[in-house]
Design a protein around this motif. Sequence first.
Motif, mmCIF file in Angstrom:
data_model
loop_
_atom_site.group_PDB
_atom_site.id
_atom_site.type_symbol
_atom_site.label_atom_id
_atom_site.label_comp_id
_atom_site.label_asym_id
_atom_site.label_seq_id
_atom_site.Cartn_x
_atom_site.Cartn_y
_atom_site.Cartn_z
ATOM 1 N N ALA A 69 0.874 -1.171 0.000
ATOM 2 C CA ALA A 69 0.000 0.000 0.000
ATOM 3 C C ALA A 69 0.909 1.218 0.000
ATOM 4 O O ALA A 69 1.853 1.292 0.782
ATOM 5 N N VAL A 70 0.634 2.171 -0.896
ATOM 6 C CA VAL A 70 1.478 3.344 -1.058
ATOM 7 C C VAL A 70 0.596 4.584 -1.095
ATOM 8 O O VAL A 70 -0.451 4.584 -1.741
ATOM 9 N N THR A 71 1.024 5.637 -0.411
ATOM 10 C CA THR A 71 0.292 6.904 -0.449
ATOM 11 C C THR A 71 1.170 7.966 -1.104
ATOM 12 O O THR A 71 2.393 7.814 -1.202
ATOM 13 N N ASP A 72 0.555 9.058 -1.526
ATOM 14 C CA ASP A 72 1.290 10.137 -2.174
ATOM 15 C C ASP A 72 2.238 10.871 -1.231
ATOM 16 O O ASP A 72 3.224 11.455 -1.662
ATOM 17 N N ASP A 73 1.955 10.836 0.079
ATOM 18 C CA ASP A 73 2.819 11.549 1.023
ATOM 19 C C ASP A 73 4.001 10.710 1.512
ATOM 20 O O ASP A 73 4.706 11.092 2.428
ATOM 21 N N GLY A 74 4.227 9.556 0.896
ATOM 22 C CA GLY A 74 5.422 8.773 1.193
ATOM 23 C C GLY A 74 5.252 7.606 2.129
ATOM 24 O O GLY A 74 6.218 6.912 2.430
ATOM 25 N N ARG A 75 4.045 7.350 2.609
ATOM 26 C CA ARG A 75 3.852 6.195 3.490
ATOM 27 C C ARG A 75 3.737 4.918 2.646
ATOM 28 O O ARG A 75 3.082 4.894 1.618
ATOM 29 N N ILE A 76 4.370 3.860 3.141
ATOM 30 C CA ILE A 76 4.339 2.553 2.483
ATOM 31 C C ILE A 76 4.011 1.515 3.544
ATOM 32 O O ILE A 76 4.627 1.500 4.615
ATOM 33 N N ALA A 77 3.053 0.665 3.264
ATOM 34 C CA ALA A 77 2.725 -0.439 4.169
ATOM 35 C C ALA A 77 3.032 -1.748 3.458
ATOM 36 O O ALA A 77 2.615 -1.951 2.319
ATOM 37 N N THR A 78 3.780 -2.602 4.122
ATOM 38 C CA THR A 78 4.099 -3.926 3.584
ATOM 39 C C THR A 78 3.576 -4.980 4.550
ATOM 40 O O THR A 78 3.539 -4.757 5.759
ATOM 41 N N ALA A 79 3.188 -6.103 4.002
ATOM 42 C CA ALA A 79 2.774 -7.241 4.822
ATOM 43 C C ALA A 79 3.882 -8.281 4.759
ATOM 44 O O ALA A 79 4.232 -8.762 3.679
ATOM 45 N N GLU A 80 4.457 -8.578 5.907
ATOM 46 C CA GLU A 80 5.519 -9.576 5.975
ATOM 47 C C GLU A 80 4.930 -10.949 6.258
ATOM 48 O O GLU A 80 3.905 -11.066 6.918
ATOM 49 N N VAL A 81 5.608 -11.967 5.754
ATOM 50 C CA VAL A 81 5.149 -13.341 5.934
ATOM 51 C C VAL A 81 6.286 -14.193 6.494
ATOM 52 O O VAL A 81 7.456 -13.891 6.280
ATOM 53 N N PRO A 82 5.964 -15.260 7.224
ATOM 54 C CA PRO A 82 7.008 -16.164 7.716
ATOM 55 C C PRO A 82 7.691 -16.869 6.546
ATOM 56 O O PRO A 82 7.144 -16.958 5.456
ATOM 57 N N PHE A 83 8.880 -17.385 6.800
ATOM 58 C CA PHE A 83 9.619 -18.110 5.779
ATOM 59 C C PHE A 83 10.375 -19.254 6.425
ATOM 60 O O PHE A 83 10.597 -19.262 7.631
ATOM 61 N N THR A 84 10.750 -20.228 5.631
ATOM 62 C CA THR A 84 11.501 -21.365 6.158
ATOM 63 C C THR A 84 12.918 -21.354 5.620
ATOM 64 O O THR A 84 13.160 -20.972 4.480
ATOM 65 N N LYS A 85 13.826 -21.768 6.452
ATOM 66 C CA LYS A 85 15.209 -22.005 6.075
ATOM 67 C C LYS A 85 15.565 -23.360 6.644
ATOM 68 O O LYS A 85 15.609 -23.540 7.847
ATOM 69 N N GLY A 86 15.740 -24.312 5.745
ATOM 70 C CA GLY A 86 15.928 -25.680 6.192
ATOM 71 C C GLY A 86 14.642 -26.164 6.825
ATOM 72 O O GLY A 86 13.575 -26.064 6.235
ATOM 73 N N SER A 87 14.712 -26.636 8.042
ATOM 74 C CA SER A 87 13.506 -27.089 8.736
ATOM 75 C C SER A 87 13.011 -26.065 9.764
ATOM 76 O O SER A 87 12.097 -26.346 10.526
ATOM 77 N N ASN A 88 13.605 -24.877 9.756
ATOM 78 C CA ASN A 88 13.235 -23.840 10.723
ATOM 79 C C ASN A 88 12.278 -22.824 10.125
ATOM 80 O O ASN A 88 12.498 -22.322 9.026
#
Length: 141
Positions: free
Chosen positions: A111-130
């Motif tokens: 999500a991006v606004t004209d005044d410079g705000r940005i919203a991102t949605a982060e998600v979990p990730f796996t590395k090996g079995s973790n």
Amino acid sequence: EETIVLTSRTNIPYSAAAPELRPPTSHPSENTLWVFEGQRLKWTWRGPHVLQGFTISPNGRHLVVGAGSRDSDDRFDLFGALVFDREMAGSGEERLRAFCPTTGPVFFRQAVTDDGRIATAEVPFTKGSNLKGRYQVTVFR
């Protein structure tokens, strides 16, 4: 009128009837951002990030590109959002205004606004079995 394209990490070979017979291969221009004006390449950018979707600000000035999950290495410092200025002249490197790092890979839509705000949605990730990271929203200004 501009056309914006992201090149993904893999290329599925032509006429591949089954992945085990002709598995996907790395695309020669993987993780590249391309901006065309008509049929002419206007500018391009490629970096170490795994590009994942993009959003244009409502006024059209900024292009925000997500940096997602990595399979090729254990780098965790390349997750986040890349911010490009579409109105300035120059190469992709000159147009890159900021990198907003996150603790995990971001969802492909921001999500991006004209005044410079940005919203991102982060998600979990796996590395090996973790399992690492978590679901969370990060807002940048």
